[in-house]
Design a protein around this motif. Structure first.
Motif, PDB file in Angstrom:
ATOM      1  N   ARG A 156      36.089 -41.498   7.761  1.00 48.98           N
ATOM      2  CA  ARG A 156      35.957 -40.397   8.721  1.00 48.98           C
ATOM      3  C   ARG A 156      37.295 -39.693   8.932  1.00 48.98           C
ATOM      4  O   ARG A 156      37.375 -38.461   8.904  1.00 48.98           O
ATOM      5  CB  ARG A 156      35.397 -40.886  10.054  1.00 48.98           C
ATOM      6  CG  ARG A 156      35.146 -39.747  11.051  1.00 48.98           C
ATOM      7  CD  ARG A 156      34.640 -40.239  12.386  1.00 48.98           C
ATOM      8  NE  ARG A 156      35.558 -41.158  13.046  1.00 48.98           N
ATOM      9  CZ  ARG A 156      36.692 -40.796  13.647  1.00 48.98           C
ATOM     10  NH1 ARG A 156      37.079 -39.541  13.649  1.00 48.98           N
ATOM     11  NH2 ARG A 156      37.453 -41.700  14.236  1.00 48.98           N
ATOM     12  N   VAL A 157      38.333 -40.472   9.126  1.00 45.83           N
ATOM     13  CA  VAL A 157      39.654 -39.867   9.347  1.00 45.83           C
ATOM     14  C   VAL A 157      40.123 -39.147   8.083  1.00 45.83           C
ATOM     15  O   VAL A 157      40.650 -38.031   8.161  1.00 45.83           O
ATOM     16  CB  VAL A 157      40.678 -40.910   9.825  1.00 45.83           C
ATOM     17  CG1 VAL A 157      42.083 -40.309   9.862  1.00 45.83           C
ATOM     18  CG2 VAL A 157      40.292 -41.424  11.208  1.00 45.83           C
ATOM     19  N   LEU A 158      39.912 -39.749   6.922  1.00 51.78           N
ATOM     20  CA  LEU A 158      40.317 -39.082   5.685  1.00 51.78           C
ATOM     21  C   LEU A 158      39.596 -37.765   5.513  1.00 51.78           C
ATOM     22  O   LEU A 158      40.210 -36.747   5.160  1.00 51.78           O
ATOM     23  CB  LEU A 158      40.089 -39.979   4.472  1.00 51.78           C
ATOM     24  CG  LEU A 158      40.528 -39.398   3.138  1.00 51.78           C
ATOM     25  CD1 LEU A 158      42.021 -39.028   3.138  1.00 51.78           C
ATOM     26  CD2 LEU A 158      40.224 -40.366   2.005  1.00 51.78           C
ATOM     27  N   ALA A 159      38.298 -37.737   5.786  1.00 53.30           N
ATOM     28  CA  ALA A 159      37.532 -36.481   5.694  1.00 53.30           C
ATOM     29  C   ALA A 159      38.113 -35.434   6.636  1.00 53.30           C
ATOM     30  O   ALA A 159      38.235 -34.258   6.284  1.00 53.30           O
ATOM     31  CB  ALA A 159      36.060 -36.728   5.993  1.00 53.30           C
ATOM     32  N   GLY A 160      38.505 -35.850   7.832  1.00 56.23           N
ATOM     33  CA  GLY A 160      39.108 -34.928   8.790  1.00 56.23           C
ATOM     34  C   GLY A 160      40.449 -34.399   8.304  1.00 56.23           C
ATOM     35  O   GLY A 160      40.753 -33.211   8.465  1.00 56.23           O
ATOM     36  N   LEU A 161      41.254 -35.267   7.695  1.00 59.31           N
ATOM     37  CA  LEU A 161      42.554 -34.833   7.174  1.00 59.31           C
ATOM     38  C   LEU A 161      42.385 -33.822   6.049  1.00 59.31           C
ATOM     39  O   LEU A 161      43.177 -32.879   5.928  1.00 59.31           O
ATOM     40  CB  LEU A 161      43.344 -36.032   6.670  1.00 59.31           C
ATOM     41  CG  LEU A 161      43.846 -37.009   7.735  1.00 59.31           C
ATOM     42  CD1 LEU A 161      44.440 -38.244   7.087  1.00 59.31           C
ATOM     43  CD2 LEU A 161      44.856 -36.331   8.650  1.00 59.31           C
ATOM     44  N   LEU A 162      41.352 -33.982   5.246  1.00 64.57           N
ATOM     45  CA  LEU A 162      41.136 -33.048   4.132  1.00 64.57           C
ATOM     46  C   LEU A 162      40.545 -31.722   4.597  1.00 64.57           C
ATOM     47  O   LEU A 162      40.563 -30.749   3.861  1.00 64.57           O
ATOM     48  CB  LEU A 162      40.230 -33.690   3.081  1.00 64.57           C
ATOM     49  CG  LEU A 162      40.837 -34.883   2.347  1.00 64.57           C
ATOM     50  CD1 LEU A 162      39.809 -35.487   1.405  1.00 64.57           C
ATOM     51  CD2 LEU A 162      42.094 -34.470   1.599  1.00 64.57           C
ATOM     52  N   ALA A 163      40.035 -31.702   5.822  1.00 65.85           N
ATOM     53  CA  ALA A 163      39.455 -30.456   6.361  1.00 65.85           C
ATOM     54  C   ALA A 163      40.527 -29.529   6.887  1.00 65.85           C
ATOM     55  O   ALA A 163      40.252 -28.354   7.149  1.00 65.85           O
ATOM     56  CB  ALA A 163      38.453 -30.804   7.475  1.00 65.85           C
ATOM     57  N   ARG A 164      41.747 -30.027   7.060  1.00 67.58           N
ATOM     58  CA  ARG A 164      42.825 -29.217   7.627  1.00 67.58           C
ATOM     59  C   ARG A 164      43.326 -28.196   6.652  1.00 67.58           C
ATOM     60  O   ARG A 164      43.341 -28.307   5.493  1.00 67.58           O
ATOM     61  CB  ARG A 164      43.980 -30.105   8.070  1.00 67.58           C
ATOM     62  CG  ARG A 164      43.600 -31.006   9.212  1.00 67.58           C
ATOM     63  CD  ARG A 164      44.764 -31.849   9.618  1.00 67.58           C
ATOM     64  NE  ARG A 164      44.355 -32.714  10.726  1.00 67.58           N
ATOM     65  CZ  ARG A 164      45.079 -33.684  11.186  1.00 67.58           C
ATOM     66  NH1 ARG A 164      46.246 -33.959  10.668  1.00 67.58           N
ATOM     67  NH2 ARG A 164      44.646 -34.425  12.179  1.00 67.58           N
TER      68      ARG A 164
END
Length: 164
Positions: A156-164
């Motif tokens: 979940r956190v990795l997906a959020g980091l890639l959305a930036r």
């Protein structure tokens, strides 16, 4: 998209789309999850397009030999620590063809906890294009619950980091 609302397979599918759209490959460096993050990723057909490799580094020696984590860092801080999680994430990128990595090291239980690192304590490390960040979480439940929560949070956190 509300990443918190997605279950693990949906997170993997979302992550796969992001990584492929960005032309990036992913690696994992896992201790307490024993390869469960890599397994969740490779459960998705076509994962070879974005999942480069997984390192299962359960022992301290494996962290040093496979990821290049300095043994002195482990001795000074313990395997379940921010410096080790960061070094694992950086090492996974350095020793693969991936640009993105997630690392986890923790105490899944039921034994092995201590007052400063109780059962359920997990340190996460994420490396995206050379920028490494870390986070400590504590999950409740039995061994399976701690490991499942760790997998979900890491993705979940990795997906959020890639959305930036």
């Amino acid at each position: 998209m509300d990443l918190d609302a997605l279950d693990t397979p949906a997170l993997v599918a979302h992550l796969a789309e992001r990584l492929q759209a960005q032309g990036r490959m992913m690696a994992t460096a896992e201790s307490c999850t024993g390869g469960l993050i890599a397994a969740a990723c490779t459960d998705l057909a076509g994962s070879s397009n974005w999942f480069e490799r997984g390192f299962v580094t359960y022992s301290n020696a494996a962290k040093t030999e496979l990821l290049g984590v300095d043994a002195g860092l482990i001795a000074a801080h313990g395997a379940v620590s921010e410096p080790v999680a960061r070094a694992m994430a950086a090492g996974a990128v350095a020793r693969s063809a991936a640009q993105v990595a997630v690392a986890v090291t923790g105490v899944a239980g039921p034994a092995g906890g201590s007052p400063d690192k109780p059962v359920g304590t997990v340190w996460f490390g994420w490396s995206v294009d050379g920028a490494v960040q870390a986070e400590r979480r504590r999950f409740e439940g039995d061994r399976a619950a701690v490991r499942a929560a760790t997998v979900h949070h890491a993705l979940r956190v990795l997906a959020g980091l890639l959305a930036r």
